[in-house]
Write an enzyme that holds these catalytic residues in place. Sequence first.
Site, mmCIF file in Angstrom:
data_model
loop_
_atom_site.group_PDB
_atom_site.id
_atom_site.type_symbol
_atom_site.label_atom_id
_atom_site.label_comp_id
_atom_site.label_asym_id
_atom_site.label_seq_id
_atom_site.Cartn_x
_atom_site.Cartn_y
_atom_site.Cartn_z
ATOM 1 N N THR A 62 -40.896 -61.909 4.673
ATOM 2 C CA THR A 62 -40.616 -63.217 4.624
ATOM 3 C C THR A 62 -39.643 -63.454 3.353
ATOM 4 O O THR A 62 -39.008 -64.559 3.341
ATOM 5 C CB THR A 62 -41.907 -64.060 4.145
ATOM 6 O OG1 THR A 62 -42.836 -63.962 5.438
ATOM 7 C CG2 THR A 62 -41.826 -65.346 4.058
ATOM 8 N N TYR A 149 -49.720 -52.098 6.051
ATOM 9 C CA TYR A 149 -49.203 -52.976 6.519
ATOM 10 C C TYR A 149 -49.142 -52.648 8.077
ATOM 11 O O TYR A 149 -47.994 -51.661 8.614
ATOM 12 C CB TYR A 149 -47.735 -53.387 6.037
ATOM 13 C CG TYR A 149 -47.089 -54.763 6.303
ATOM 14 C CD1 TYR A 149 -47.657 -55.745 7.449
ATOM 15 C CD2 TYR A 149 -45.932 -54.955 6.047
ATOM 16 C CE1 TYR A 149 -47.181 -56.668 7.807
ATOM 17 C CE2 TYR A 149 -45.240 -56.153 6.157
ATOM 18 C CZ TYR A 149 -45.906 -57.215 7.452
ATOM 19 O OH TYR A 149 -45.174 -58.252 7.708
ATOM 20 N N LYS A 177 -52.961 -54.977 5.577
ATOM 21 C CA LYS A 177 -52.451 -56.518 6.344
ATOM 22 C C LYS A 177 -52.303 -56.459 7.319
ATOM 23 O O LYS A 177 -51.703 -55.482 8.096
ATOM 24 C CB LYS A 177 -50.941 -56.775 5.487
ATOM 25 C CG LYS A 177 -50.555 -58.105 6.091
ATOM 26 C CD LYS A 177 -48.938 -58.296 5.507
ATOM 27 C CE LYS A 177 -48.606 -59.720 6.036
ATOM 28 N NZ LYS A 177 -47.161 -60.102 5.708
ATOM 29 N N ILE A 217 -52.421 -62.726 3.744
ATOM 30 C CA ILE A 217 -51.229 -62.786 3.303
ATOM 31 C C ILE A 217 -50.486 -63.728 4.311
ATOM 32 O O ILE A 217 -49.974 -63.299 5.398
ATOM 33 C CB ILE A 217 -50.389 -61.342 3.084
ATOM 34 C CG1 ILE A 217 -51.241 -60.472 2.088
ATOM 35 C CG2 ILE A 217 -49.056 -61.512 2.825
ATOM 36 C CD1 ILE A 217 -50.752 -59.146 2.175
#
Length: 303
Positions: A62, A149, A177, A217
């Site tokens: 992001t 992740y 995540k 998140i």
Amino acid sequence: MQTALNATQANQANQANTDFSGLWIPLVTPFDQGKVDYPALKRLVAHYRASGIAGLVVCGSTGEAAALSDEEQLEVLQAVMAEAPGLPVIMGVSGYHLGKTAARVGALSQLNITGILLPAPSYIRPSQAGLIEWFTTLADASAAPVVLYDIPYRTGSQMALETIRALAAHPRIQALKDCGGDPAKTRTLIADGQLQVLAGEDANIFSTVAAGGRGAIAAAAHLHTRRFVDVMRRIQAGDMAGAQALWAPLPPLIEALFAEPNPGPLKALLARQGLLRDELRSPMTRASAALVERLAQLDAQVV
């Protein structure tokens, strides 16, 4: 590989686990005429630091980290930490060259950050054994806790359940995540209790936290941040009816925020709030006018 994990455990046996519970904002990176807009970045940090969040994630997807040089990434991290001293910060690090990535992880993890967010290597698509080697080497290099992740649609690598379980034995690897797209795997990992599972897909925040996940998140939580925080707190307190009432208007907005590549739609709404300029680095592009209008309508309905 198990021998390497055991050796690492022996060397780091006294390391305490870090609590990654709560809502983390994967901070956008504002730009002004092609350069990082540091005044806007400071405004963003000031805007979010007292909103009840657990902390900030810097240089994630992001944050358009792939469009930033290594020097810019470091400067962004330092600017965020200087603006909110004491606020937990996770730093995103990605790559595909193991040696270079390990060296970068080692250097960045010395900067008093809360954690390092690590995806699988891009483009390479290694085997499960290769993924274990990748993450183990990076975790060994880190002085900070590691958040795995799992995001196969960006990396091209699917992390199997047993791979994640094996990596959870590493004392540095403490959280996940979860963008893996497999609800059964998510539930199993939560039940295992080896890792703190954080929702990585914004639409799955409610279901993940309700199943026992520790937090999220969430890019969408740049908007209505306190509402997202309150939803999660109510779920964890057992107030499911109250949480559901707060959550109900959010899924349509979340869906629209990802109707075009993130963070274009998100930046458009943040620009309307005066927090930054509606600018991205190529090849990322601004959200279409039609989507921005739709987003504005959906945003206004969250009351």
